[in-house]
Design a protein around this motif. Sequence first.
Motif, PDB file in Angstrom:
ATOM      1  N   VAL A  22       0.842  -1.201   0.000  1.00 34.23           N
ATOM      2  CA  VAL A  22       0.000   0.000   0.000  1.00 34.23           C
ATOM      3  C   VAL A  22       0.877   1.251   0.000  1.00 34.23           C
ATOM      4  O   VAL A  22       0.610   2.214  -0.734  1.00 34.23           O
ATOM      5  CB  VAL A  22      -0.947  -0.016   1.216  1.00 34.23           C
ATOM      6  CG1 VAL A  22      -1.681   1.323   1.336  1.00 34.23           C
ATOM      7  CG2 VAL A  22      -1.944  -1.161   1.101  1.00 34.23           C
ATOM      8  N   ALA A  73       3.731   1.543  -1.250  1.00 37.07           N
ATOM      9  CA  ALA A  73       4.389   1.670  -2.553  1.00 37.07           C
ATOM     10  C   ALA A  73       3.414   2.039  -3.669  1.00 37.07           C
ATOM     11  O   ALA A  73       3.823   2.185  -4.824  1.00 37.07           O
ATOM     12  CB  ALA A  73       5.107   0.373  -2.903  1.00 37.07           C
ATOM     13  N   GLY A  74       2.134   2.164  -3.337  1.00 34.59           N
ATOM     14  CA  GLY A  74       1.158   2.622  -4.321  1.00 34.59           C
ATOM     15  C   GLY A  74       0.399   1.522  -5.044  1.00 34.59           C
ATOM     16  O   GLY A  74      -0.330   1.805  -6.010  1.00 34.59           O
ATOM     17  N   PHE A  75       0.514   0.295  -4.595  1.00 31.56           N
ATOM     18  CA  PHE A  75      -0.224  -0.793  -5.234  1.00 31.56           C
ATOM     19  C   PHE A  75      -1.681  -0.806  -4.760  1.00 31.56           C
ATOM     20  O   PHE A  75      -1.974  -0.502  -3.603  1.00 31.56           O
ATOM     21  CB  PHE A  75       0.421  -2.146  -4.917  1.00 31.56           C
ATOM     22  CG  PHE A  75       1.744  -2.357  -5.605  1.00 31.56           C
ATOM     23  CD1 PHE A  75       1.806  -2.829  -6.903  1.00 31.56           C
ATOM     24  CD2 PHE A  75       2.933  -2.070  -4.950  1.00 31.56           C
ATOM     25  CE1 PHE A  75       3.023  -3.016  -7.539  1.00 31.56           C
ATOM     26  CE2 PHE A  75       4.153  -2.258  -5.566  1.00 31.56           C
ATOM     27  CZ  PHE A  75       4.203  -2.733  -6.874  1.00 31.56           C
ATOM     28  N   GLU A  76      -2.562  -1.197  -5.672  1.00 29.26           N
ATOM     29  CA  GLU A  76      -3.976  -1.337  -5.332  1.00 29.26           C
ATOM     30  C   GLU A  76      -4.236  -2.777  -4.902  1.00 29.26           C
ATOM     31  O   GLU A  76      -3.900  -3.727  -5.618  1.00 29.26           O
ATOM     32  CB  GLU A  76      -4.855  -0.991  -6.529  1.00 29.26           C
ATOM     33  CG  GLU A  76      -6.350  -1.173  -6.260  1.00 29.26           C
ATOM     34  CD  GLU A  76      -7.199  -0.911  -7.487  1.00 29.26           C
ATOM     35  OE1 GLU A  76      -8.409  -1.203  -7.448  1.00 29.26           O
ATOM     36  OE2 GLU A  76      -6.639  -0.421  -8.498  1.00 29.26           O
ATOM     37  N   GLN A 105       7.540  -3.308  -8.352  1.00 29.65           N
ATOM     38  CA  GLN A 105       7.521  -1.948  -8.899  1.00 29.65           C
ATOM     39  C   GLN A 105       8.180  -1.887 -10.272  1.00 29.65           C
ATOM     40  O   GLN A 105       7.846  -1.030 -11.086  1.00 29.65           O
ATOM     41  CB  GLN A 105       8.218  -0.988  -7.930  1.00 29.65           C
ATOM     42  CG  GLN A 105       7.423  -0.691  -6.673  1.00 29.65           C
ATOM     43  CD  GLN A 105       8.180   0.207  -5.717  1.00 29.65           C
ATOM     44  OE1 GLN A 105       9.346  -0.043  -5.398  1.00 29.65           O
ATOM     45  NE2 GLN A 105       7.517   1.261  -5.243  1.00 29.65           N
TER      46      GLN A 105
END
Length: 267
Positions: free
Chosen positions: A25, A27-30, A91
């Motif tokens: 989360v 790191a920007g992951f959905e 990433q």
Amino acid sequence: MKVTIYANSSSKTTQVATELHTKLVAAGFEIDDQHPDIVLSVGGDGTLLSAFHHYSHMVDQVRFVGVHTGHLGFYTDWRDYEIDQLVAGLQQDNGQSVTYPLLSVEITYADNGDTDTYLALNESTLKKLGSTMVADVFIQDELFERFRGDGLCVSTPTGSTAYNKSVGGAVIHPRLDALQMAEIASINNRVFRTLGSPVIVAPYETITIRPQQQSNFLFTADQLNTQPRPIKQICYSIANRRIAFAQHRHNRFWKRVETSFIGLDEQ
């Protein structure tokens, strides 16, 4: 990228899965449990088998990544202490994958003629309860042998290191599209005779098992155990769908075999 975490219930796995969720989360992951692009299995090979069957209806749309929280497994590329490296690898993910064949199973029941279909990642077995199983084995619709013994195991290349190996089957590289049939405690004497060794068939060939007894049989597909029922026949073939693993680390198959079964590094 949408990801989901599929974990077993052990305390160590829960701790690792929680840490992984937090870092994904951040790191920007959905996080999407319904329609993920990547399924992160946290646990062991059994957990990944469960994850595969949970998402088997969309196996063509997802890739799998295994995180092991115990000893080294065949389906798990990352260890529990490598979470930061895993997130960094995700990433930089470019969508590449390595795919392996799956086992397609069609079973026809003798009591009512109904059919069921199954998809297996490792193997499927057929055994008779309480006595010797007698079954005709056909390869590509031609009678190959009449088997007598405890049962038969049909496996994929990825499953060749699992139950198949324990019953004397050969280890097959998972990039080969082939099926293997191994005998489970076959009876071989002057009266009854089977080949007595594993059989590996080509990608276009099918293996069909037709029991010769009107009694209940125990059928399994990976971790699935069905209720014993009279079976008319089971037909095995390579499925038209494949499982995909994200190709961050998923390689060095023979190194995995050596580490798991020989352990030269520990000698």
